[in-house]
Design a protein around this motif. Structure first.
Motif, PDB file in Angstrom:
ATOM      1  N   LEU A 110     -47.616 -55.309  -5.464  1.00 26.71           N
ATOM      2  CA  LEU A 110     -48.637 -56.162  -4.859  1.00 26.71           C
ATOM      3  C   LEU A 110     -48.558 -57.609  -5.350  1.00 26.71           C
ATOM      4  CD1 LEU A 110     -51.747 -53.789  -4.776  1.00 26.71           C
ATOM      5  CD2 LEU A 110     -50.028 -54.203  -3.004  1.00 26.71           C
ATOM      6  N   ASP A 111     -47.506 -57.936  -6.107  1.00 24.62           N
ATOM      7  CA  ASP A 111     -47.276 -59.334  -6.476  1.00 24.62           C
ATOM      8  C   ASP A 111     -46.827 -60.107  -5.237  1.00 24.62           C
ATOM      9  OD1 ASP A 111     -47.927 -59.009  -9.116  1.00 24.62           O
ATOM     10  OD2 ASP A 111     -45.864 -58.696  -9.785  1.00 24.62           O
ATOM     11  N   PHE A 112     -47.084 -61.410  -5.241  1.00 26.68           N
ATOM     12  CA  PHE A 112     -46.642 -62.248  -4.138  1.00 26.68           C
ATOM     13  C   PHE A 112     -45.177 -62.651  -4.329  1.00 26.68           C
ATOM     14  CE2 PHE A 112     -51.260 -63.057  -3.923  1.00 26.68           C
ATOM     15  CZ  PHE A 112     -51.476 -62.728  -2.589  1.00 26.68           C
ATOM     16  N   VAL A 113     -44.413 -62.566  -3.248  1.00 22.07           N
ATOM     17  CA  VAL A 113     -42.995 -62.929  -3.292  1.00 22.07           C
ATOM     18  C   VAL A 113     -42.834 -64.373  -3.750  1.00 22.07           C
ATOM     19  CG1 VAL A 113     -40.928 -63.279  -1.900  1.00 22.07           C
ATOM     20  CG2 VAL A 113     -42.349 -61.261  -1.529  1.00 22.07           C
ATOM     21  N   GLU A 114     -43.704 -65.253  -3.254  1.00 25.24           N
ATOM     22  CA  GLU A 114     -43.607 -66.664  -3.604  1.00 25.24           C
ATOM     23  C   GLU A 114     -43.764 -66.882  -5.106  1.00 25.24           C
ATOM     24  OE1 GLU A 114     -45.451 -66.328   0.543  1.00 25.24           O
ATOM     25  OE2 GLU A 114     -45.499 -65.265  -1.364  1.00 25.24           O
ATOM     26  N   GLU A 115     -44.537 -66.012  -5.765  1.00 24.91           N
ATOM     27  CA  GLU A 115     -44.762 -66.171  -7.196  1.00 24.91           C
ATOM     28  C   GLU A 115     -43.609 -65.603  -8.032  1.00 24.91           C
ATOM     29  OE1 GLU A 115     -48.546 -64.426  -7.961  1.00 24.91           O
ATOM     30  OE2 GLU A 115     -49.671 -66.056  -7.023  1.00 24.91           O
TER      31      GLU A 115
ATOM     32  N   THR B 189     -33.891 -58.020  -5.012  1.00 20.37           N
ATOM     33  CA  THR B 189     -32.669 -58.715  -5.387  1.00 20.37           C
ATOM     34  C   THR B 189     -32.669 -60.146  -4.854  1.00 20.37           C
ATOM     35  OG1 THR B 189     -31.460 -58.089  -3.388  1.00 20.37           O
ATOM     36  CG2 THR B 189     -31.428 -56.521  -5.229  1.00 20.37           C
ATOM     37  N   GLU B 190     -31.694 -60.911  -5.288  1.00 20.16           N
ATOM     38  CA  GLU B 190     -31.520 -62.277  -4.779  1.00 20.16           C
ATOM     39  C   GLU B 190     -31.395 -62.281  -3.262  1.00 20.16           C
ATOM     40  OE1 GLU B 190     -29.103 -64.845  -8.089  1.00 20.16           O
ATOM     41  OE2 GLU B 190     -28.009 -63.293  -7.024  1.00 20.16           O
ATOM     42  N   LYS B 191     -30.694 -61.291  -2.717  1.00 20.02           N
ATOM     43  CA  LYS B 191     -30.512 -61.222  -1.268  1.00 20.02           C
ATOM     44  C   LYS B 191     -31.843 -61.041  -0.555  1.00 20.02           C
ATOM     45  CE  LYS B 191     -27.767 -58.915   2.295  1.00 20.02           C
ATOM     46  NZ  LYS B 191     -26.719 -57.888   2.564  1.00 20.02           N
ATOM     47  N   HIS B 192     -32.716 -60.188  -1.121  1.00 17.69           N
ATOM     48  CA  HIS B 192     -34.048 -60.015  -0.536  1.00 17.69           C
ATOM     49  C   HIS B 192     -34.814 -61.332  -0.552  1.00 17.69           C
ATOM     50  CE1 HIS B 192     -33.591 -55.629  -2.006  1.00 17.69           C
ATOM     51  NE2 HIS B 192     -33.383 -55.660  -0.706  1.00 17.69           N
ATOM     52  N   MET B 193     -34.709 -62.061  -1.661  1.00 17.86           N
ATOM     53  CA  MET B 193     -35.437 -63.319  -1.797  1.00 17.86           C
ATOM     54  C   MET B 193     -34.934 -64.363  -0.807  1.00 17.86           C
ATOM     55  SD  MET B 193     -37.710 -62.720  -4.091  1.00 17.86           S
ATOM     56  CE  MET B 193     -38.287 -64.375  -4.437  1.00 17.86           C
ATOM     57  N   LEU B 194     -33.621 -64.443  -0.634  1.00 16.71           N
ATOM     58  CA  LEU B 194     -33.058 -65.410   0.313  1.00 16.71           C
ATOM     59  C   LEU B 194     -33.449 -65.069   1.747  1.00 16.71           C
ATOM     60  CD1 LEU B 194     -29.491 -65.945  -1.195  1.00 16.71           C
ATOM     61  CD2 LEU B 194     -31.341 -67.614  -1.076  1.00 16.71           C
ATOM     62  N   HIS B 195     -33.418 -63.779   2.073  1.00 18.11           N
ATOM     63  CA  HIS B 195     -33.823 -63.351   3.411  1.00 18.11           C
ATOM     64  C   HIS B 195     -35.286 -63.705   3.675  1.00 18.11           C
ATOM     65  CE1 HIS B 195     -33.975 -61.025   7.095  1.00 18.11           C
ATOM     66  NE2 HIS B 195     -35.028 -60.362   6.632  1.00 18.11           N
ATOM     67  N   THR B 196     -36.129 -63.507   2.665  1.00 14.29           N
ATOM     68  CA  THR B 196     -37.548 -63.837   2.795  1.00 14.29           C
ATOM     69  C   THR B 196     -37.742 -65.331   2.978  1.00 14.29           C
ATOM     70  OG1 THR B 196     -38.150 -61.948   1.419  1.00 14.29           O
ATOM     71  CG2 THR B 196     -39.803 -63.669   1.692  1.00 14.29           C
ATOM     72  N   PHE B 197     -36.980 -66.133   2.233  1.00  9.37           N
ATOM     73  CA  PHE B 197     -37.076 -67.582   2.356  1.00  9.37           C
ATOM     74  C   PHE B 197     -36.693 -68.032   3.759  1.00  9.37           C
ATOM     75  CE2 PHE B 197     -35.147 -71.835   2.010  1.00  9.37           C
ATOM     76  CZ  PHE B 197     -36.245 -72.541   1.519  1.00  9.37           C
TER      77      PHE B 197
END
Length: 216
Positions: free
Chosen positions: A88-93, A119-127
């Motif tokens: 439940l943490d925010f991805v942006e945080e 992973t980094e890939k998840h974060m880049l996809h979200t961005f």
């Protein structure tokens, strides 16, 4: 956006007593870079990367290299303690954790049990999704005074042209606290009417800043 919406729940793990050779095999077969090390109750106690495994392997230049190192338990090379995040943490945080700690992945833990990985890939996809660059659109950057109500003022100009806003980002304007930069991605390939409206409203256009009105 919450971590649980982007995390991978199909996580390959190993117990601390598994061998380095087992970890090497799993990394290669599944084309992954990290393996969480867990106790029987799926409590995360460490993590092993492909680099950790490579560093523990005997040199390939030695023909008679002693491969007994590969039979060592994985807990001898795992990284611990492990920084984890909650679903439940925010991805942006948690992006700050990736940046500050230079991590490539973070285990997701709920009630002290492993429930996923980010992973980094998840974060880049979200961005990419947050910025709206995954859809056909045009980008408009506007310098605005840092005051209440300015965002809906500019958004209304776009709405008056019946154009959807794909995403909105707000950046500082250099070191000047009196101004902000609004970055809109709008769902049109002809942003000229919107650009004209923004200029007529007295706002400074930063991008595109080289488009002039056509001469009649």
């Amino acid at each position: 956006m919450l971590v649980e919406s982007i995390m991978n729940t199909d996580v390959i793990t190993l117990p601390p007593t598994a061998t380095i050779e087992e970890a090497l095999r799993l990394l290669k077969e599944n084309k992954i870079r990290h393996i969480p090390i867990v106790e029987e109750d799926t409590r995360v106690i460490g993590i092993v990367s492909d680099r950790d495994v490579r560093d523990a392997m005997p040199s390939s230049f030695l023909k008679d290299a002693d491969r007994k190192e590969l039979q060592n338990e994985i807990q001898t090379i795992m990284t611990q303690p492990v920084i984890t995040v909650h679903p439940l943490d925010f991805v942006e945080e948690i992006a700050r954790i990736f940046y500050e700690k230079e991590f490539a992945c973070v285990p997701v833990v709920k009630n002290e049990q492993l429930v996923g990985m980010v992973t980094e890939k998840h974060m880049l996809h979200t961005f990419i999704q947050l910025t709206g660059t995954h859809v056909q659109s045009s980008q408009i950057e506007v310098k605005v005074p840092h005051r209440p109500g300015v965002l809906p003022e500019v958004a209304q100009i776009i709405g008056d042209h019946n154009v959807n806003i794909v995403s909105i980002l707000i950046y500082p304007y250099g070191d000047d606290p009196e101004y902000k930069v609004l970055v809109f991605r709008v769902q049109t390939m002809n942003p000229m009417p919107i650009i004209r409206g923004i200029r007529e409203a007295g706002f400074k256009l930063l991008w595109p800043n080289n488009i002039m009105e056509p001469k009649i």
